[in-house]
Design a protein around this motif. Structure first.
Motif, PDB file in Angstrom:
ATOM      1  N   ASP A  34       0.821  -1.222   0.000  1.00 33.77           N
ATOM      2  CA  ASP A  34       0.000   0.000   0.000  1.00 33.77           C
ATOM      3  C   ASP A  34       0.854   1.271   0.000  1.00 33.77           C
ATOM      4  O   ASP A  34       0.325   2.370  -0.107  1.00 33.77           O
ATOM      5  CB  ASP A  34      -1.016   0.004   1.155  1.00 33.77           C
ATOM      6  CG  ASP A  34      -0.346  -0.098   2.514  1.00 33.77           C
ATOM      7  OD1 ASP A  34       0.901  -0.026   2.576  1.00 33.77           O
ATOM      8  OD2 ASP A  34      -1.074  -0.250   3.509  1.00 33.77           O
ATOM      9  N   ASN A  35       2.180   1.089   0.113  1.00 37.45           N
ATOM     10  CA  ASN A  35       3.050   2.272   0.013  1.00 37.45           C
ATOM     11  C   ASN A  35       4.000   2.166  -1.189  1.00 37.45           C
ATOM     12  O   ASN A  35       5.083   2.755  -1.187  1.00 37.45           O
ATOM     13  CB  ASN A  35       3.847   2.461   1.308  1.00 37.45           C
ATOM     14  CG  ASN A  35       4.726   1.257   1.599  1.00 37.45           C
ATOM     15  OD1 ASN A  35       4.632   0.238   0.910  1.00 37.45           O
ATOM     16  ND2 ASN A  35       5.580   1.365   2.590  1.00 37.45           N
ATOM     17  N   ALA A  36       3.579   1.402  -2.203  1.00 38.38           N
ATOM     18  CA  ALA A  36       4.429   1.234  -3.389  1.00 38.38           C
ATOM     19  C   ALA A  36       4.736   2.592  -4.017  1.00 38.38           C
ATOM     20  O   ALA A  36       3.863   3.452  -4.109  1.00 38.38           O
ATOM     21  CB  ALA A  36       3.728   0.331  -4.404  1.00 38.38           C
ATOM     22  N   ARG A  37       5.965   2.777  -4.464  1.00 43.27           N
ATOM     23  CA  ARG A  37       6.313   4.057  -5.103  1.00 43.27           C
ATOM     24  C   ARG A  37       6.003   4.035  -6.589  1.00 43.27           C
ATOM     25  O   ARG A  37       5.950   5.082  -7.235  1.00 43.27           O
ATOM     26  CB  ARG A  37       7.802   4.347  -4.883  1.00 43.27           C
ATOM     27  CG  ARG A  37       8.075   4.637  -3.414  1.00 43.27           C
ATOM     28  CD  ARG A  37       9.337   5.451  -3.243  1.00 43.27           C
ATOM     29  NE  ARG A  37       9.240   6.283  -2.049  1.00 43.27           N
ATOM     30  CZ  ARG A  37      10.067   6.208  -1.021  1.00 43.27           C
ATOM     31  NH1 ARG A  37      11.060   5.364  -1.022  1.00 43.27           N
ATOM     32  NH2 ARG A  37       9.904   7.013   0.014  1.00 43.27           N
ATOM     33  N   ILE A  38       5.818   2.821  -7.113  1.00 45.46           N
ATOM     34  CA  ILE A  38       5.535   2.697  -8.549  1.00 45.46           C
ATOM     35  C   ILE A  38       4.276   1.857  -8.749  1.00 45.46           C
ATOM     36  O   ILE A  38       4.110   0.816  -8.106  1.00 45.46           O
ATOM     37  CB  ILE A  38       6.727   2.057  -9.280  1.00 45.46           C
ATOM     38  CG1 ILE A  38       7.978   2.882  -8.945  1.00 45.46           C
ATOM     39  CG2 ILE A  38       6.504   2.005 -10.789  1.00 45.46           C
ATOM     40  CD1 ILE A  38       9.233   2.296  -9.426  1.00 45.46           C
ATOM     41  N   MET A  39       3.414   2.351  -9.632  1.00 43.01           N
ATOM     42  CA  MET A  39       2.143   1.659  -9.859  1.00 43.01           C
ATOM     43  C   MET A  39       1.998   1.394 -11.356  1.00 43.01           C
ATOM     44  O   MET A  39       2.215   2.304 -12.163  1.00 43.01           O
ATOM     45  CB  MET A  39       1.021   2.580  -9.371  1.00 43.01           C
ATOM     46  CG  MET A  39      -0.353   1.996  -9.420  1.00 43.01           C
ATOM     47  SD  MET A  39      -1.430   3.178  -8.552  1.00 43.01           S
ATOM     48  CE  MET A  39      -2.930   2.267  -8.539  1.00 43.01           C
ATOM     49  N   PHE A  40       1.650   0.175 -11.698  1.00 47.62           N
ATOM     50  CA  PHE A  40       1.412  -0.204 -13.088  1.00 47.62           C
ATOM     51  C   PHE A  40      -0.086  -0.376 -13.299  1.00 47.62           C
ATOM     52  O   PHE A  40      -0.760  -1.037 -12.497  1.00 47.62           O
ATOM     53  CB  PHE A  40       2.122  -1.524 -13.409  1.00 47.62           C
ATOM     54  CG  PHE A  40       3.617  -1.377 -13.462  1.00 47.62           C
ATOM     55  CD1 PHE A  40       4.272  -1.159 -14.664  1.00 47.62           C
ATOM     56  CD2 PHE A  40       4.374  -1.419 -12.303  1.00 47.62           C
ATOM     57  CE1 PHE A  40       5.648  -1.002 -14.723  1.00 47.62           C
ATOM     58  CE2 PHE A  40       5.755  -1.263 -12.340  1.00 47.62           C
ATOM     59  CZ  PHE A  40       6.389  -1.058 -13.549  1.00 47.62           C
ATOM     60  N   ILE A  41      -0.600   0.228 -14.361  1.00 52.49           N
ATOM     61  CA  ILE A  41      -2.038   0.135 -14.622  1.00 52.49           C
ATOM     62  C   ILE A  41      -2.275  -0.448 -16.014  1.00 52.49           C
ATOM     63  O   ILE A  41      -1.933   0.171 -17.024  1.00 52.49           O
ATOM     64  CB  ILE A  41      -2.726   1.518 -14.503  1.00 52.49           C
ATOM     65  CG1 ILE A  41      -2.371   2.188 -13.161  1.00 52.49           C
ATOM     66  CG2 ILE A  41      -4.239   1.364 -14.643  1.00 52.49           C
ATOM     67  CD1 ILE A  41      -2.937   3.593 -13.006  1.00 52.49           C
ATOM     68  N   ILE A 180      13.464   6.080 -12.563  1.00 57.69           N
ATOM     69  CA  ILE A 180      13.311   5.793 -11.130  1.00 57.69           C
ATOM     70  C   ILE A 180      14.459   6.451 -10.363  1.00 57.69           C
ATOM     71  O   ILE A 180      14.244   7.093  -9.329  1.00 57.69           O
ATOM     72  CB  ILE A 180      13.263   4.269 -10.879  1.00 57.69           C
ATOM     73  CG1 ILE A 180      11.979   3.687 -11.487  1.00 57.69           C
ATOM     74  CG2 ILE A 180      13.338   3.954  -9.387  1.00 57.69           C
ATOM     75  CD1 ILE A 180      11.954   2.171 -11.601  1.00 57.69           C
ATOM     76  N   HIS A 181      15.687   6.329 -10.884  1.00 56.88           N
ATOM     77  CA  HIS A 181      16.830   6.979 -10.225  1.00 56.88           C
ATOM     78  C   HIS A 181      16.645   8.482 -10.156  1.00 56.88           C
ATOM     79  O   HIS A 181      16.912   9.111  -9.141  1.00 56.88           O
ATOM     80  CB  HIS A 181      18.137   6.653 -10.967  1.00 56.88           C
ATOM     81  CG  HIS A 181      18.634   5.291 -10.632  1.00 56.88           C
ATOM     82  ND1 HIS A 181      19.140   4.424 -11.560  1.00 56.88           N
ATOM     83  CD2 HIS A 181      18.682   4.626  -9.447  1.00 56.88           C
ATOM     84  CE1 HIS A 181      19.471   3.287 -10.981  1.00 56.88           C
ATOM     85  NE2 HIS A 181      19.193   3.383  -9.697  1.00 56.88           N
ATOM     86  N   GLN A 182      16.169   9.049 -11.264  1.00 55.63           N
ATOM     87  CA  GLN A 182      15.956  10.501 -11.327  1.00 55.63           C
ATOM     88  C   GLN A 182      14.954  10.952 -10.256  1.00 55.63           C
ATOM     89  O   GLN A 182      15.208  11.911  -9.521  1.00 55.63           O
ATOM     90  CB  GLN A 182      15.417  10.848 -12.718  1.00 55.63           C
ATOM     91  CG  GLN A 182      15.104  12.311 -12.942  1.00 55.63           C
ATOM     92  CD  GLN A 182      14.299  12.500 -14.230  1.00 55.63           C
ATOM     93  OE1 GLN A 182      14.559  11.831 -15.244  1.00 55.63           O
ATOM     94  NE2 GLN A 182      13.318  13.379 -14.206  1.00 55.63           N
ATOM     95  N   VAL A 183      13.846  10.227 -10.153  1.00 54.86           N
ATOM     96  CA  VAL A 183      12.801  10.608  -9.192  1.00 54.86           C
ATOM     97  C   VAL A 183      13.307  10.397  -7.760  1.00 54.86           C
ATOM     98  O   VAL A 183      13.031  11.204  -6.872  1.00 54.86           O
ATOM     99  CB  VAL A 183      11.496   9.815  -9.467  1.00 54.86           C
ATOM    100  CG1 VAL A 183      10.459  10.048  -8.386  1.00 54.86           C
ATOM    101  CG2 VAL A 183      10.926  10.211 -10.823  1.00 54.86           C
ATOM    102  N   GLU A 184      14.090   9.323  -7.569  1.00 49.77           N
ATOM    103  CA  GLU A 184      14.652   9.075  -6.239  1.00 49.77           C
ATOM    104  C   GLU A 184      15.593  10.191  -5.828  1.00 49.77           C
ATOM    105  O   GLU A 184      15.544  10.664  -4.693  1.00 49.77           O
ATOM    106  CB  GLU A 184      15.420   7.739  -6.232  1.00 49.77           C
ATOM    107  CG  GLU A 184      14.563   6.593  -5.764  1.00 49.77           C
ATOM    108  CD  GLU A 184      15.231   5.243  -5.981  1.00 49.77           C
ATOM    109  OE1 GLU A 184      14.545   4.236  -5.828  1.00 49.77           O
ATOM    110  OE2 GLU A 184      16.444   5.218  -6.326  1.00 49.77           O
ATOM    111  N   SER A 185      16.451  10.634  -6.749  1.00 48.80           N
ATOM    112  CA  SER A 185      17.372  11.697  -6.334  1.00 48.80           C
ATOM    113  C   SER A 185      16.638  13.007  -6.109  1.00 48.80           C
ATOM    114  O   SER A 185      16.987  13.754  -5.201  1.00 48.80           O
ATOM    115  CB  SER A 185      18.591  11.864  -7.241  1.00 48.80           C
ATOM    116  OG  SER A 185      18.329  11.451  -8.519  1.00 48.80           O
ATOM    117  N   GLU A 186      15.590  13.271  -6.902  1.00 51.58           N
ATOM    118  CA  GLU A 186      14.771  14.472  -6.639  1.00 51.58           C
ATOM    119  C   GLU A 186      14.183  14.421  -5.228  1.00 51.58           C
ATOM    120  O   GLU A 186      14.179  15.411  -4.509  1.00 51.58           O
ATOM    121  CB  GLU A 186      13.599  14.545  -7.614  1.00 51.58           C
ATOM    122  CG  GLU A 186      13.887  15.362  -8.843  1.00 51.58           C
ATOM    123  CD  GLU A 186      12.701  15.369  -9.801  1.00 51.58           C
ATOM    124  OE1 GLU A 186      11.540  15.373  -9.348  1.00 51.58           O
ATOM    125  OE2 GLU A 186      12.955  15.356 -11.018  1.00 51.58           O
TER     126      GLU A 186
END
Ligand code: URA
Length: 217
Positions: A34-41, A180-186
């Motif tokens: 329920d705290n996933a950082r990435i969601m696939f739809i 994902i790396h980009q968003v993590e460093s942001e």
């Protein structure tokens, strides 16, 4: 009413808001932390998903697993769901009234999970975020939409019918690793800045309000 993912699962299993409930064996609410950082739809359950009540467990799911590993992701760390939670008979396209009836579940899942990145799989979930665009023009490109990032991908099942799309999908999912790396460093930069800000506020407070207390330490 829909205070957590479990409540959504329960409501979806009893839902009769569109015609798809007539032919469902199991509803497929989606799964993941329920705290996933990435969601696939994705689009909607197929034959095997309807049998098992789990998303992407058939052929397309096997390919999705391969794509996830290319992007350095483990299935159990991401949330995977669909725009419609019950199988359209014969895997036909979901109809506008079915998408509409089911959207409150997906919207609430997004709100509760609050993922940093949403990856849409196929045209129907893409349209939810990007409107009427061509997938050939935007696939694999991450855009900021509101507070989060969204990337549109071809549907993994499309590569099973059009083999040329397989390498496109593999390519796009390998870009996901960079995103994902980009968003993590942001996020890390934001966290460092907010910690700095908090410590400045604390220091100021001690300076201004409690000069005698300071001397105690
Ligand atoms: N295709 C989808 O869009 N979703 C699934 O869960 C399985 C196949």
């Amino acid at each position: 009413m829909m205070n957590n993912l479990h409540e959504i699962t329960l409501l979806v299993s009893k839902c009769q808001n569109c015609a798809l409930h007539h032919s469902r064996i199991k509803s497929v609410p989606g799964e993941g932390p329920d705290n996933a950082r990435i969601m696939f739809i994705g689009e909607g359950p197929g034959f095997h998903e309807n049998q098992q009540g789990r998303p992407f467990v058939g052929q397309a799911g096997k390919f999705l697993d391969e794509l996830l590993s290319v992007s350095g992701l483990k299935r159990e760390t991401v949330f995977i769901t669909n725009v419609v939670k019950c199988r359209p008979p014969g895997n036909r396209d979901p109809q506008p009234e079915e998408l509409e009836a089911c959207s409150k579940f997906l919207d609430r899942q997004i709100e509760l999970i609050n993922p940093e990145i949403i990856v849409t799989l196929g045209r129907f979930s893409m349209a939810k975020f990007f409107g009427q665009v061509k997938i050939s023009q935007i696939h694999g490109i991450m855009r900021k939409i509101g507070q989060r990032y969204v990337v549109a991908m071809y549907h993994p099942a499309a590569a099973l019918h059009q083999p040329a799309l397989k390498s496109t999908l593999l390519d796009d999912f390998s870009k996901l690793k960079k995103y994902i790396h980009q968003v993590e460093s942001e996020r890390e930069i934001k966290e460092v800045n907010s910690n700095k800000y908090n410590s400045i506020v604390v220091e100021k407070k001690e300076d201004e309000d409690t000069p005698t207390q300071l001397s105690l330490f």
